[in-house]
Design an enzyme around this catalytic site. Structure first.
Site, short mmCIF file in Angstrom:
data_model
loop_
_atom_site.label_atom_id
_atom_site.label_comp_id
_atom_site.label_asym_id
_atom_site.label_seq_id
_atom_site.Cartn_x
_atom_site.Cartn_y
_atom_site.Cartn_z
N ASN A 170 -2.39 -1.06 13.67
CA ASN A 170 -2.84 -0.79 12.62
C ASN A 170 -1.88 -1.99 11.59
O ASN A 170 -1.90 -2.81 11.62
CB ASN A 170 -1.74 0.47 13.11
CG ASN A 170 -1.78 1.29 11.14
OD1 ASN A 170 -2.62 1.55 11.05
ND2 ASN A 170 -0.66 1.27 10.88
N LYS A 171 -1.46 -1.48 10.07
CA LYS A 171 -1.18 -2.28 9.60
C LYS A 171 0.23 -3.15 10.05
O LYS A 171 0.86 -2.55 10.55
CB LYS A 171 -0.97 -1.75 8.23
CG LYS A 171 -0.57 -2.36 7.10
CD LYS A 171 -1.31 -3.58 6.56
CE LYS A 171 -2.74 -3.04 5.89
NZ LYS A 171 -3.93 -4.26 6.07
N ASP B 110 -6.27 1.11 12.86
CA ASP B 110 -7.63 1.02 12.10
C ASP B 110 -8.60 1.63 12.84
O ASP B 110 -9.97 1.15 13.46
CB ASP B 110 -7.61 -0.02 11.76
CG ASP B 110 -7.10 -0.16 9.98
OD1 ASP B 110 -7.37 -0.27 9.37
OD2 ASP B 110 -5.88 0.12 10.25
N GLN C 288 0.70 -1.10 0.11
CA GLN C 288 -0.02 -0.07 -0.27
C GLN C 288 0.73 1.46 -0.04
O GLN C 288 0.27 2.32 -0.72
CB GLN C 288 -1.34 -0.18 1.24
CG GLN C 288 -2.25 -1.15 1.41
CD GLN C 288 -1.85 -2.47 2.07
OE1 GLN C 288 -0.78 -2.71 2.29
NE2 GLN C 288 -2.53 -2.86 2.95
#
Length: 256
Positions: free
Chosen positions: A146-147, A136, A95
């Site tokens: 989070n990621k 998130d 991403q």
């Protein structure tokens, strides 16, 4: 949208536009508060660019506005502040390389893509002034999900004394979840790891572990950057107070 009455196309469209407008406004407020943090660092850089490291995508492609983690970057660029952004590629779905780098470059912001594993050496070399990521979900105690890879960044940032900021809209806070250990983590298809495009790069028979997110403990977060201001120190008390009293933005005037 389900609460809209009467249920007509006009009423639903009006609500959708209101949601979009609220999201854009939220992003802008996060950007304004984050810009102050950038300017704090800039004061010690003697005109040299402020160097920001980010992870995954929390930008205009992920929101209705200019993003959360990227909002301060956009405003800094628009107002002539010198910044350089390092974007982790963000394995395995890339991403950072595919999305964050694309949108920042399109906006004319100086952006450099690095492999996730390069971040630590970049910090050790003194080439990162701050880290800003999105999230998130934020638990009541300030733990952030989070990621995958965000936790590793936070650990490295603490070791190298680099401020680690997390951009978190108020809608991201989950006060019903006490801590990060209670946040469910999605595990994704092994093909995201075993294949690069159509090409298999992992030998058959090897197992794959592919959680989409990790949890960063509140103790590693320098401050939560919200549309209500800065939450610092990050703990259950400061979070509850900020979310309860949104009429007075949290103070971002002092150093963090």
């Amino acid at each position: 949208m389900r609460r809209v009455r009467p249920v007509t196309a006009r009423a639903l469209l009006a609500e959708a536009r209101a949601i979009h407008s609220e999201d854009a406004d939220m992003c802008h407020r996060i950007g304004e508060h984050g810009l102050r943090l950038i300017e704090q660092v800039a004061a010690s850089r003697a005109g040299r660019p402020v160097r920001i490291l980010t992870h995954c995508n929390a930008g205009a492609l992920a929101t209705g506005g200019i993003g959360t983690a990227t909002a301060p970057m956009y405003l800094a660029h628009q107002r002539g502040r010198a910044i350089e952004v390092f974007a982790d590629e963000t394995r395995p779905l890339l991403q950072g390389a595919r999305l964050t780098a694309w949108e920042l470059a399109a906006a004319g912001i100086d952006v450099t893509v690095i492999c996730d594993g390069m971040a630590a050496s970049l910090m050790r070399a003194g080439k990162v002034d701050m880290v800003i990521t999105g999230t998130d979900r934020v638990a009541a105690n300030g733990d952030v999900a989070n990621k995958i890879g965000t936790y590793a960044l936070a650990v490295c940032a603490r070791h190298h004394e680099v401020p680690f900021f997390v951009a978190a809209p108020r809608s991201t806070f989950d006060l019903a979840t006490a801590g990060g250990e209670h946040i469910p983590i999605e595990h994704r298809d092994e093909g995201e790891i075993t294949h690069l495009g159509d090409r298999r790069i992992v030998p058959a028979g090897a197992r794959v572990y592919n959680p989409a997110f990790d949890v960063t403990p509140a103790a590693l977060v320098s401050a939560l950057l919200t549309d209500a201001g800065l939450i610092h120190p990050v703990n259950a008390s400061t979070i509850a107070r900020t979310l309860r009293d949104t009429s007075t933005p949290a103070d971002v005037s002092g150093p963090v």
